[in-house]
Write a protein that holds these residues in place. Sequence first.
Motif, PDB file in Angstrom:
ATOM      1  N   THR A   5       6.409   0.214 -23.995  1.00  0.00           N
ATOM      2  CA  THR A   5       5.917  -0.189 -25.297  1.00  0.00           C
ATOM      3  C   THR A   5       4.767  -1.160 -25.122  1.00  0.00           C
ATOM      4  O   THR A   5       4.735  -1.953 -24.186  1.00  0.00           O
ATOM      5  CB  THR A   5       7.044  -0.850 -26.124  1.00  0.00           C
ATOM      6  N   MET A   6       3.775  -1.082 -26.024  1.00  0.00           N
ATOM      7  CA  MET A   6       2.624  -1.975 -26.025  1.00  0.00           C
ATOM      8  C   MET A   6       1.996  -2.074 -24.635  1.00  0.00           C
ATOM      9  O   MET A   6       1.929  -3.128 -24.019  1.00  0.00           O
ATOM     10  CB  MET A   6       3.016  -3.353 -26.545  1.00  0.00           C
ATOM     11  N   LEU A   7       1.548  -0.962 -24.134  1.00  0.00           N
ATOM     12  CA  LEU A   7       0.969  -0.894 -22.792  1.00  0.00           C
ATOM     13  C   LEU A   7      -0.545  -1.007 -22.823  1.00  0.00           C
ATOM     14  O   LEU A   7      -1.190  -0.609 -23.792  1.00  0.00           O
ATOM     15  CB  LEU A   7       1.351   0.419 -22.122  1.00  0.00           C
ATOM     16  N   HIS A   8      -1.079  -1.504 -21.736  1.00  0.00           N
ATOM     17  CA  HIS A   8      -2.519  -1.618 -21.567  1.00  0.00           C
ATOM     18  C   HIS A   8      -2.882  -0.955 -20.246  1.00  0.00           C
ATOM     19  O   HIS A   8      -2.087  -0.962 -19.303  1.00  0.00           O
ATOM     20  CB  HIS A   8      -2.934  -3.092 -21.560  1.00  0.00           C
ATOM     21  N   SER A   9      -4.072  -0.393 -20.163  1.00  0.00           N
ATOM     22  CA  SER A   9      -4.520   0.276 -18.954  1.00  0.00           C
ATOM     23  C   SER A   9      -5.972  -0.100 -18.686  1.00  0.00           C
ATOM     24  O   SER A   9      -6.755  -0.259 -19.620  1.00  0.00           O
ATOM     25  CB  SER A   9      -4.405   1.791 -19.136  1.00  0.00           C
ATOM     26  N   LEU A  10      -6.278  -0.258 -17.404  1.00  0.00           N
ATOM     27  CA  LEU A  10      -7.679  -0.422 -17.034  1.00  0.00           C
ATOM     28  C   LEU A  10      -7.918   0.247 -15.695  1.00  0.00           C
ATOM     29  O   LEU A  10      -7.009   0.422 -14.894  1.00  0.00           O
ATOM     30  CB  LEU A  10      -8.127  -1.882 -17.033  1.00  0.00           C
ATOM     31  N   VAL A  11      -9.171   0.651 -15.498  1.00  0.00           N
ATOM     32  CA  VAL A  11      -9.603   1.268 -14.250  1.00  0.00           C
ATOM     33  C   VAL A  11     -10.814   0.492 -13.770  1.00  0.00           C
ATOM     34  O   VAL A  11     -11.729   0.221 -14.549  1.00  0.00           O
ATOM     35  CB  VAL A  11      -9.994   2.752 -14.439  1.00  0.00           C
ATOM     36  N   TYR A  12     -10.794   0.117 -12.494  1.00  0.00           N
ATOM     37  CA  TYR A  12     -11.961  -0.530 -11.901  1.00  0.00           C
ATOM     38  C   TYR A  12     -12.281   0.162 -10.586  1.00  0.00           C
ATOM     39  O   TYR A  12     -11.451   0.854 -10.011  1.00  0.00           O
ATOM     40  CB  TYR A  12     -11.726  -2.031 -11.676  1.00  0.00           C
ATOM     41  N   MET A  13     -13.498  -0.071 -10.113  1.00  0.00           N
ATOM     42  CA  MET A  13     -13.903   0.397  -8.794  1.00  0.00           C
ATOM     43  C   MET A  13     -14.484  -0.794  -8.061  1.00  0.00           C
ATOM     44  O   MET A  13     -15.121  -1.660  -8.665  1.00  0.00           O
ATOM     45  CB  MET A  13     -14.926   1.529  -8.881  1.00  0.00           C
ATOM     46  N   SER A  14     -14.254  -0.848  -6.742  1.00  0.00           N
ATOM     47  CA  SER A  14     -14.812  -1.923  -5.927  1.00  0.00           C
ATOM     48  C   SER A  14     -15.104  -1.398  -4.529  1.00  0.00           C
ATOM     49  O   SER A  14     -14.671  -0.313  -4.157  1.00  0.00           O
ATOM     50  CB  SER A  14     -13.845  -3.103  -5.845  1.00  0.00           C
ATOM     51  N   SER A  15     -15.833  -2.210  -3.784  1.00  0.00           N
ATOM     52  CA  SER A  15     -16.110  -1.920  -2.379  1.00  0.00           C
ATOM     53  C   SER A  15     -15.378  -2.947  -1.536  1.00  0.00           C
ATOM     54  O   SER A  15     -15.358  -4.134  -1.875  1.00  0.00           O
ATOM     55  CB  SER A  15     -17.606  -2.038  -2.080  1.00  0.00           C
ATOM     56  N   ALA A  16     -14.797  -2.495  -0.433  1.00  0.00           N
ATOM     57  CA  ALA A  16     -14.171  -3.422   0.499  1.00  0.00           C
ATOM     58  C   ALA A  16     -15.270  -4.182   1.234  1.00  0.00           C
ATOM     59  O   ALA A  16     -16.235  -3.573   1.710  1.00  0.00           O
ATOM     60  CB  ALA A  16     -13.295  -2.670   1.488  1.00  0.00           C
ATOM     61  N   VAL A  17     -15.151  -5.501   1.302  1.00  0.00           N
ATOM     62  CA  VAL A  17     -16.124  -6.304   2.036  1.00  0.00           C
ATOM     63  C   VAL A  17     -16.056  -5.964   3.520  1.00  0.00           C
ATOM     64  O   VAL A  17     -17.076  -5.834   4.190  1.00  0.00           O
ATOM     65  CB  VAL A  17     -15.887  -7.806   1.774  1.00  0.00           C
ATOM     66  N   ASP A  18     -14.841  -5.799   4.050  1.00  0.00           N
ATOM     67  CA  ASP A  18     -14.616  -5.368   5.430  1.00  0.00           C
ATOM     68  C   ASP A  18     -13.792  -4.088   5.405  1.00  0.00           C
ATOM     69  O   ASP A  18     -12.966  -3.893   4.512  1.00  0.00           O
ATOM     70  CB  ASP A  18     -13.850  -6.439   6.221  1.00  0.00           C
ATOM     71  N   ARG A  19     -13.996  -3.230   6.380  1.00  0.00           N
ATOM     72  CA  ARG A  19     -13.233  -1.974   6.470  1.00  0.00           C
ATOM     73  C   ARG A  19     -11.748  -2.252   6.687  1.00  0.00           C
ATOM     74  O   ARG A  19     -11.380  -3.195   7.369  1.00  0.00           O
ATOM     75  CB  ARG A  19     -13.731  -1.117   7.634  1.00  0.00           C
ATOM     76  N   PHE A  20     -10.909  -1.413   6.118  1.00  0.00           N
ATOM     77  CA  PHE A  20      -9.467  -1.469   6.289  1.00  0.00           C
ATOM     78  C   PHE A  20      -9.055  -0.350   7.234  1.00  0.00           C
ATOM     79  O   PHE A  20      -9.468   0.798   7.034  1.00  0.00           O
ATOM     80  CB  PHE A  20      -8.744  -1.246   4.957  1.00  0.00           C
ATOM     81  N   ASP A  21      -8.231  -0.660   8.236  1.00  0.00           N
ATOM     82  CA  ASP A  21      -7.675   0.418   9.043  1.00  0.00           C
ATOM     83  C   ASP A  21      -6.369   0.883   8.390  1.00  0.00           C
ATOM     84  O   ASP A  21      -5.939   0.336   7.367  1.00  0.00           O
ATOM     85  CB  ASP A  21      -7.485   0.004  10.507  1.00  0.00           C
ATOM     86  N   ASP A  22      -5.726   1.909   8.962  1.00  0.00           N
ATOM     87  CA  ASP A  22      -4.516   2.475   8.357  1.00  0.00           C
ATOM     88  C   ASP A  22      -3.421   1.434   8.175  1.00  0.00           C
ATOM     89  O   ASP A  22      -2.762   1.387   7.128  1.00  0.00           O
ATOM     90  CB  ASP A  22      -3.992   3.637   9.194  1.00  0.00           C
ATOM     91  N   ASP A  23      -3.202   0.575   9.179  1.00  0.00           N
ATOM     92  CA  ASP A  23      -2.154  -0.443   9.082  1.00  0.00           C
ATOM     93  C   ASP A  23      -2.454  -1.438   7.964  1.00  0.00           C
ATOM     94  O   ASP A  23      -1.550  -1.848   7.229  1.00  0.00           O
ATOM     95  CB  ASP A  23      -1.984  -1.179  10.414  1.00  0.00           C
ATOM     96  N   GLU A  24      -3.703  -1.824   7.822  1.00  0.00           N
ATOM     97  CA  GLU A  24      -4.081  -2.756   6.761  1.00  0.00           C
ATOM     98  C   GLU A  24      -3.908  -2.121   5.384  1.00  0.00           C
ATOM     99  O   GLU A  24      -3.461  -2.775   4.437  1.00  0.00           O
ATOM    100  CB  GLU A  24      -5.522  -3.225   6.956  1.00  0.00           C
TER     101      GLU A  24
END
Length: 154
Positions: A5-24
Amino acid sequence: MIGDTMLHSLVYMSSAVDRFDDDELEAVLAYARDRNSADGLSGLLVHRSGRFMQLLEGPYDAVMATYRRILEDDRHGDVSLLVEESIHTRRFPDWTMAFDRSADTDLPEGFSGFLGAGDTSADGSRARELLRWFRNHPLADPTAAAGKHRREQD
């Protein structure tokens, strides 16, 4: 159980400052699942080539507090709010993360093959369409966009 009930939704996009590996990325997923579950949030976090697109949904205050934390997180660069809207029903009641990796690798628990397998949902909302765009558009993949730009200059 997370209420609808009374839900809100948002979508954003961003860039990672540093690359993430699979474990991260798996650590990000574990943290997001715990934090978002405690805050009554659900959604989808998509990662591809250093870019993130996330749909958050839940109580307005929790969605906005999480978005403010993302804006202040120095691991994110170029954060852009793409869609913000009130919703009646959750689109992604189970927290998952779509992650672009080779097809011969098993996905860890909680990850989704959304990027590779595609989306069979009939949901035509702007938020869902943005997620489909992220899966298919070269601008969502900085490495593909850079390659296209180099080819155009040749």
